[in-house]
Design a protein around this motif. Structure first.
Motif, PDB file in Angstrom:
ATOM      1  N   SER A 610      44.508  40.160  39.550  1.00  0.00           N
ATOM      2  CA  SER A 610      44.803  39.289  38.418  1.00  0.00           C
ATOM      3  C   SER A 610      44.171  39.918  37.187  1.00  0.00           C
ATOM      4  O   SER A 610      42.938  40.083  37.122  1.00  0.00           O
ATOM      5  N   ARG A 612      43.393  39.544  33.377  1.00  0.00           N
ATOM      6  CA  ARG A 612      43.262  38.391  32.489  1.00  0.00           C
ATOM      7  C   ARG A 612      42.627  38.799  31.167  1.00  0.00           C
ATOM      8  O   ARG A 612      41.654  39.570  31.139  1.00  0.00           O
ATOM      9  N   HIS A 614      40.640  37.397  27.981  1.00  0.00           N
ATOM     10  CA  HIS A 614      39.821  36.270  27.536  1.00  0.00           C
ATOM     11  C   HIS A 614      39.422  36.461  26.084  1.00  0.00           C
ATOM     12  O   HIS A 614      39.056  37.571  25.654  1.00  0.00           O
ATOM     13  N   GLN A 623      47.513  36.266  31.347  1.00  0.00           N
ATOM     14  CA  GLN A 623      47.259  36.562  32.759  1.00  0.00           C
ATOM     15  C   GLN A 623      48.469  37.257  33.352  1.00  0.00           C
ATOM     16  O   GLN A 623      49.614  36.883  33.104  1.00  0.00           O
ATOM     17  N   ARG A 665      39.812  41.487  31.840  1.00  0.00           N
ATOM     18  CA  ARG A 665      39.034  41.355  33.069  1.00  0.00           C
ATOM     19  C   ARG A 665      39.949  41.475  34.287  1.00  0.00           C
ATOM     20  O   ARG A 665      41.113  41.078  34.240  1.00  0.00           O
ATOM     21  N   ILE A 667      40.340  40.648  38.461  1.00  0.00           N
ATOM     22  CA  ILE A 667      39.928  39.909  39.652  1.00  0.00           C
ATOM     23  C   ILE A 667      40.787  40.392  40.811  1.00  0.00           C
ATOM     24  O   ILE A 667      42.011  40.489  40.690  1.00  0.00           O
ATOM     25  N   TYR A 669      41.886  39.526  44.733  1.00  0.00           N
ATOM     26  CA  TYR A 669      41.825  38.348  45.616  1.00  0.00           C
ATOM     27  C   TYR A 669      42.771  38.504  46.802  1.00  0.00           C
ATOM     28  O   TYR A 669      43.718  39.290  46.782  1.00  0.00           O
ATOM     29  N   PRO A 676      38.929  35.092  45.823  1.00  0.00           N
ATOM     30  CA  PRO A 676      38.531  36.375  45.223  1.00  0.00           C
ATOM     31  C   PRO A 676      37.516  37.099  46.097  1.00  0.00           C
ATOM     32  O   PRO A 676      36.707  36.484  46.789  1.00  0.00           O
ATOM     33  N   GLU A 684      29.912  39.060  41.666  1.00  0.00           N
ATOM     34  CA  GLU A 684      30.789  38.384  40.713  1.00  0.00           C
ATOM     35  C   GLU A 684      32.215  38.872  40.942  1.00  0.00           C
ATOM     36  O   GLU A 684      32.441  40.063  41.191  1.00  0.00           O
ATOM     37  N   GLU A 686      34.730  38.900  38.691  1.00  0.00           N
ATOM     38  CA  GLU A 686      35.361  39.466  37.501  1.00  0.00           C
ATOM     39  C   GLU A 686      34.715  40.801  37.121  1.00  0.00           C
ATOM     40  O   GLU A 686      33.492  40.960  37.153  1.00  0.00           O
ATOM     41  N   LYS A 687      35.579  41.754  36.764  1.00  0.00           N
ATOM     42  CA  LYS A 687      35.128  43.052  36.280  1.00  0.00           C
ATOM     43  C   LYS A 687      35.783  43.319  34.928  1.00  0.00           C
ATOM     44  O   LYS A 687      37.019  43.282  34.802  1.00  0.00           O
ATOM     45  N   VAL A 688      34.984  43.572  33.911  1.00  0.00           N
ATOM     46  CA  VAL A 688      35.524  43.869  32.583  1.00  0.00           C
ATOM     47  C   VAL A 688      36.051  45.302  32.577  1.00  0.00           C
ATOM     48  O   VAL A 688      35.302  46.254  32.827  1.00  0.00           O
TER      49      VAL A 688
END
Length: 698
Positions: A610, A612, A614, A623, A665, A667, A669, A676, A684, A686-688
């Protein structure tokens, strides 16, 4: 009276099976196009009885019928649709003939024309007016050939075998019965249950067993041998093929077998009982949810039809000694098995039941006849004629109303489903029609971005001189594949279709091809059409390898689910950008993203990503989700050990996004649980990946 019934049936099938056949359905989807491609192979002299390459194995009779139509009308929608539509229409007339033959005489051999006329007429008319089998009959399904040939075989067999005026049956009718039955294995996978039906029906004549049983068998032995011999002779090529290629016999069924541990989720008995129950519900309570088989999940039989069907089944069981009743009951039970023994995501499944369709509707005819007979027997003699007229009028009116409802539902409701255009992949037919009319110069090649690599529908319909390639434009190996296509030409010009995806989804990725061609060639011009544009590129550089990115920026993001992100590349058009710096996007808010992956050995999870966007306040602004797959579209659970896989994504950021700073970011999953996986040591999800700054559009 028989002529009047035939006239009504002929009008019904012309309206419901043939009227506007080239317009509705609006295109040719993948499975239909496969038959067109096989027909072209036949016309090139590549003859076969079974085609294992496409569609998990296909029996060949439909390819030969489409080949014949193509030789007459060319590579057109009419040529590919007409054979199965005619077969569906012919099945209606064959059902009437069979019903009239089965029930046109009473138990003592005396003529009972009204019973045969009513059972056959009602059954055939309701089959003609069936909404589900109207939808299926107008689609290029090879299953449409099965009920026609099965009905013809049984009708010829019945007419040829039964004694007439003290003499035996007619040999030529028995031969034709064998020919039709011998062609059945060339139609559809459900035809493999037909020998079981005939075996059970033949054995039923041995019950009850007595001293004269074998005498009857010996008396009919010449006819039995003639019938079976003709059948075996006609069916011999495909039977021999499966003897030589036994793995092809189960090529399709092994993926659908309800007792398979994966399909039944470890509970085979529960899965079988569920399938049986669901398919029994089609008779008045539940319908096929596939839009290509039905409309709005309507039950196969409406409430009135269902009442007479179940009454007909009950009366046939009560009078099972009568051969016609036995045949219909066995036919129903055996030919429902292909649907009941196959487990699919969506059930019930009208197409897999198509072999039982004539028996279903003839049993409704039996129910109507038995209800009429019981009502007459319990009425005073002086009222019987009036009651017969009233009931006959009611039956005709009910059947007529059903026909009107089916016509309206199909041509005004089903035909106007918003998803229908995409469901039948109509855009490819339109593209083929437009490109067929283009006067392409030498060394020109068309590239059509789509959700798959290659498409049989386009291959069948496209007749242009310039080569045309359907390309999965989001595939990770897009650049070398296009380079390989162009490398076969001296100085190619490329025309790429840019779909207008506001009305249908083609898999996107048009921009990926445009970005590559802009990087390695020169834009010439564009032509505008209804649902797409055609961009032309020339002066293509073929002296160096084609790639989206010159190098990946290395990463080492290890997820606890067993997958590792090894590298990232970002770019816009033909320009690669650095993920380490803030990206500035203005005029064209588009971005391509390359990611490199590796999975641990024995991974059983299919992962998706995913992507995304932000805003500064953390709110989600954009997304894009996609399942991870390699160049063969295999999901992560099928990746080999030590394999590194590149994936390519295109982000088309909406114009509505306000200017400002954003974070892109990532994700990863599980596609089944949607849970995820998290980065080890960070924990975590999420990875930037990058930071962007969007400015005003100019």
């Amino acid at each position: 009276m028989t002529g009047a019934v035939l006239l009504v049936l002929a009008v019904a099938v012309i309206l419901l099976r043939l009227y506007r056949l080239t317009e509705i359905p609006p295109g040719i989807f993948y499975d239909e196009g496969v038959h067109g491609v096989n027909a072209l192979r036949v016309l090139r002299g590549e003859h076969a009885v079974f085609y294992p390459e496409l569609g998990n194995g296909l029996e060949a009779l439909i390819a030969y019928t489409v080949a014949l139509a193509t030789s007459l009308w060319g590579r057109t929608v009419l040529a590919i649709r007409l054979p199965t539509a005619l077969a569906s229409a012919g099945a209606v007339l064959a059902t009437f003939w069979l019903g009239r033959s089965l029930f046109g005489e009473d138990e003592s051999g005396r003529a009972a024309p009204w019973r045969g006329l009513l059972v056959g007429g009602v059954g055939a008319a309701l089959l003609a007016f069936s909404l589900g089998y109207t939808v299926i009959g107008r689609t290029v399904f090879r299953g449409n050939l099965l009920p026609l040939l099965l009905c013809l075989s049984l009708a010829f067999l019945w007419e040829g075998w039964k004694p007439r005026a003290g003499r035996g049956g007619t040999w030529w009718q028995i031969v034709l019965a064998g020919v039709c039955l011998g062609l059945v294995p060339y139609t559809y996978i459900a035809s493999r249950f037909v020998p079981v039906l005939l075996l059970f029906f033949g054995l039923s004549y041995l019950l009850p067993y007595h001293s004269g049983t074998w005498q009857r068998v010996r008396a009919n032995l010449p006819h039995i041998c003639l019938f079976l011999g003709t059948t075996a002779l006609v069916a011999a090529p495909i039977l021999l093929y499966f003897v030589l290629h036994p793995d092809h016999f189960f090529l399709r069924s092994r993926h659908l077998w309800v007792l398979d541990q994966d399909r039944s989720l470890g509970e085979p008995l529960k899965a079988v009982l569920h399938n049986v129950w669901v398919h029994l519900q089609v008779f008045g309570f539940r319908g096929d949810p596939h839009w290509r088989h039905n409309f709005g999940s309507q039950p196969l039989l409406n409430p009135v039809e269902a009442i007479f069907f179940w009454f007909g089944v009950g009366m046939a069981l009560w009078g099972w000694q009568r051969p016609g009743n036995r045949l219909l009951l066995l036919w129903l039970g055996v030919m429902l098995l292909p649907a009941m023994l196959a487990r699919d995501d969506l059930v019930p499944h009208f197409l897999r039941m198509i072999g039982a369709a004539p028996a279903i509707y003839l049993l409704i005819g039996v129910g109507v006849w038995e209800a009429w007979r019981l009502l007459r027997e319990r009425s005073p003699a002086f009222q019987r004629q009036a009651i017969s007229i009233a009931i006959g009028t009611l039956i005709c009116s009910t059947v007529l109303v059903q026909g009107i409802l089916t016509y309206r539902t199909y041509f005004h409701d089903w035909a106007e489903i918003p998803e229908l255009y995409e469901l039948y992949e109509s855009e490819l037919g339109e593209a083929a029609s437009v490109l067929n009319k283009q006067m392409a110069a030498e060394e020109t090649v068309y590239l059509l971005p789509y959700r798959v690599n290659g498409h049989p529908s386009f291959e069948y319909l496209y007749e242009g001189a310039a080569p045309a390639h359907i390309i999965h434009a989001k595939g990770p190996d897009l650049a070398p594949r296009i380079e390989a296509i162009l490398g076969a030409l001296q100085d190619p010009a490329v025309k790429v279709l840019d779909w207008k995806n506001d009305s249908f989804w083609t898999g996107d990725g048009d921009e990926n091809i445009v970005a590559l061609l802009s990087k390695y060639g020169r834009y010439v011009d564009s032509d505008e059409f209804t649902n797409f544009r055609i961009h032309t590129y020339a002066d293509l550089a073929l002296d160096r390898p084609w790639t989206f990115y010159e190098a990946l920026e290395p990463l080492a993001v290890r997820y606890d689910g067993g997958i590792v992100l090894l590298g990232v590349a970002l770019g816009q058009g033909g320009e690669q950008l650095s993920a380490q710096e803030q990206l500035h996007l203005d005029r064209s808010r588009t971005l391509w993203l390359g990611l490199r992956w590796q999975t641990r050995p024995g991974l059983e999870t299919d992962f998706a990503v995913s992507l995304r966007l932000h805003g500064e306040d953390g709110t989600l602004a954009y997304q894009n989700d996609a399942v991870l797959g390699n160049s063969d579209f295999a999901r992560t659970s099928l990746w080999s050990e030590e394999e590194t896989v590149d994936t390519l994504f295109h982000l088309d950021l909406q114009e509505e996004l306000p200017p400002g700073e954003y974070e892109l970011r990532l994700i990863v999953y599980d596609t089944e649980t949607l849970t995820p996986t998290v980065e080890t040591d960070v924990w975590e999800p999420e990875k930037v990946i990058a930071r962007l700054r969007l400015t005003e559009l100019q």
